[in-house]
Design a protein around this motif. Structure first.
Motif, mmCIF file in Angstrom:
data_model
loop_
_atom_site.group_PDB
_atom_site.id
_atom_site.type_symbol
_atom_site.label_atom_id
_atom_site.label_comp_id
_atom_site.label_asym_id
_atom_site.label_seq_id
_atom_site.Cartn_x
_atom_site.Cartn_y
_atom_site.Cartn_z
ATOM 1 N N TYR A 161 0.825 -1.199 0.000
ATOM 2 C CA TYR A 161 0.000 0.000 0.000
ATOM 3 C C TYR A 161 0.864 1.255 0.000
ATOM 4 C CZ TYR A 161 -3.595 -3.322 1.559
ATOM 5 O OH TYR A 161 -4.445 -4.378 1.669
ATOM 6 N N ASN B 126 2.407 1.958 -3.421
ATOM 7 C CA ASN B 126 1.433 2.348 -4.444
ATOM 8 C C ASN B 126 0.788 3.711 -4.171
ATOM 9 O OD1 ASN B 126 1.825 -0.081 -5.802
ATOM 10 N ND2 ASN B 126 0.215 -1.124 -4.631
ATOM 11 N N GLU B 127 0.931 4.223 -2.964
ATOM 12 C CA GLU B 127 0.247 5.458 -2.573
ATOM 13 C C GLU B 127 1.064 6.695 -2.946
ATOM 14 O OE1 GLU B 127 -2.506 7.776 -1.701
ATOM 15 O OE2 GLU B 127 -2.915 5.658 -1.198
ATOM 16 N N ASN B 128 0.356 7.750 -3.409
ATOM 17 C CA ASN B 128 1.005 9.017 -3.759
ATOM 18 C C ASN B 128 0.762 10.093 -2.711
ATOM 19 O OD1 ASN B 128 2.035 7.999 -6.217
ATOM 20 N ND2 ASN B 128 0.039 8.351 -7.219
ATOM 21 N N ASN B 129 -0.322 9.980 -1.959
ATOM 22 C CA ASN B 129 -0.642 10.964 -0.931
ATOM 23 C C ASN B 129 0.277 10.766 0.270
ATOM 24 O OD1 ASN B 129 -2.125 11.881 1.616
ATOM 25 N ND2 ASN B 129 -3.347 12.822 -0.026
ATOM 26 N N THR C 208 -1.427 9.732 3.688
ATOM 27 C CA THR C 208 -1.845 8.327 3.687
ATOM 28 C C THR C 208 -0.632 7.405 3.778
ATOM 29 O OG1 THR C 208 -3.711 8.954 2.270
ATOM 30 C CG2 THR C 208 -3.223 6.606 2.491
ATOM 31 N N LYS C 209 0.451 7.768 3.063
ATOM 32 C CA LYS C 209 1.678 6.980 3.124
ATOM 33 C C LYS C 209 2.233 6.945 4.544
ATOM 34 C CE LYS C 209 4.813 7.214 -0.071
ATOM 35 N NZ LYS C 209 5.812 7.713 -1.028
ATOM 36 N N TYR D 47 0.393 4.366 6.615
ATOM 37 C CA TYR D 47 0.876 3.015 6.361
ATOM 38 C C TYR D 47 2.230 2.783 7.040
ATOM 39 C CZ TYR D 47 -2.730 2.780 2.730
ATOM 40 O OH TYR D 47 -3.918 2.778 2.056
#
Length: 398
Positions: A103, A106-109, A112-113, A116
């Motif tokens: 996750y 794959n995340e750009n924000n 949110t990163k 994780y």
């Protein structure tokens, strides 16, 4: 079933009934806690016990009270007295780490990163603590099973089950180190988080300590199983002899008479001393006794009386605090240094600078330890060489 409205109400209830909960927890294995015993600890107010029952803190089974499994497990985990080894918890954390790494990649924000990443750090910390606790529980359960289990078949089965759990812990350690060292290199290169690096270093130290302890536990389990096997054979022979004796066949079907006739265990018995004490009247009134006393006193009149010598006072230098520094061998550092070379492992360790004098035999031992700890990172060849009468396999870095 009612539940607590918030944390404040939960903490208040546990604090108010701490005396009862503490007493029930301490006696959870020794006695069945009766309602009549508990009522005294709540100042004879049954409403307080009913409140705990309604909130599922304790369960009522007839006249017996028990702590609910959820709270019991919570107290055992926090106080580190849990005897159950739950490997699925470690395995679940490993799966969650792998998922959240995907996750993260794959995340750009950024926010949110970070979420994780925070979960991954938390999971790595849990794995280290739970693995250490599982190894401690494994050692304790191994000792308790061998010493306290009276049934030999159950003892053997339990020890074999504990050995399977030891293998499971070892495999989970290998999976965790594989994630850190091989599988998720891209994640660690992108994360660039200082706290994560510190957590990984601590995790490697914890898992290294667990690996050493698992080696000792394996030896211990093997020794215990061998003892059980020997005792089992002895009991089997003993039962067979008892069967023959009970059926009056022991003399006809065995050579017990011949064996017993060749034994003479009296010489091995301890000698019992039987001192002969003379009466005081005899010593006072008999002339011969008086002559013997005078003769004995004459023989000992020149005997010197030795005074007990007092020891000198302890020197102050022995009472001073002193610090002794010892250089420990860092196997992780040896492995990392070796992987960066093209040398074979035995020759590398033979010439490695340990910052202290390390004899040849100890370097051979270090060679064996490195292979046992980091087998997954090494390529063990079928070629062999000999140095100082020691034959060893050629081991290269993968």
């Amino acid at each position: 079933m009612n539940t607590f409205n918030d944390i404040k109400e939960l903490v208040f209830a546990l604090n108010r009934e701490s005396k009862l909960i503490s007493e029930m927890f301490s006696k959870r294995k020794s006695i069945d806690y009766k309602l009549s015993d508990a009522i005294e600890l709540v100042d004879y107010d049954e409403n307080r016990i009913d409140f705990l029952i309604q909130r599922s803190v304790i369960r009522e089974n007839g006249a017996i009270l028990e702590l609910d499994d959820l709270f019991l497990e919570f107290f055992e985990q926090v106080l580190d007295v849990n005897e159950e080894i739950n490997l699925s918890y470690i395995d679940e954390n490993i799966k969650n780490i792998k998922e959240n790494i995907h996750y993260f990649l794959n995340e750009n924000n950024e926010n949110t990163k970070y979420g994780y990443l925070r979960f991954i750090k938390k999971a790595f910390r849990k794995i280290g603590l739970v693995t250490l606790r599982s190894v401690v529980d494994l050692r304790r359960n191994t000792d308790n099973t061998f010493k306290n289990e009276s049934n030999y078949k159950n003892k053997q089965l339990k020890l074999e089950s504990l050995d399977e759990k030891r293998t499971g812990i070892k495999n989970l350690i290998r999976q965790t180190l594989k994630i850190v060292n091989q599988e998720e290199v891209t994640f660690f290169n992108r994360a660039l988080d200082e706290e994560l690096n510190i957590i990984i270093i601590d995790l490697k130290l914890q898992l290294g300590e667990c690996s050493h302890n698992l080696i000792e536990i394996e030896k211990q389990i093997i020794d215990y199983l061998n003892q059980i096997k020997i005792h089992g054979k002895f009991l089997e022979k003993l039962r067979k002899l008892k069967y023959l004796k009970d059926h009056f066949l022991i003399e006809a079907e065995t050579d017990i008479k011949q064996i017993v006739s060749n034994k003479n265990h009296v010489i091995f018995e301890t000698r019992t001393s039987e001192p002969l004490n003379l009466s005081l009247d005899f010593l006072r009134e008999d002339e011969k006794a008086f002559e013997l006393i005078k003769r004995n006193a004459k023989n000992h009149k020149d005997r010197k009386l030795f005074k007990t010598e007092l020891a000198d006072s302890i020197s102050n230098e022995f009472l001073e605090n002193s610090t002794v520094e010892e250089i420990m061998i860092n196997y992780e550092e040896i492995k990392n240094s070796f992987i960066a070379t093209s040398d074979n492992l035995f020759h590398f360790i033979l010439n490695y600078d340990f910052s202290k004098n390390v004899e040849f035999n100890e370097r051979v031992t270090i060679f064996c330890h490195v292979i046992s700890l980091y087998e997954q990172d090494l390529d063990i060849k079928n070629n062999f060489q000999t140095t100082n009468d020691i034959e060893y396999a050629i081991v290269m870095a993968k």
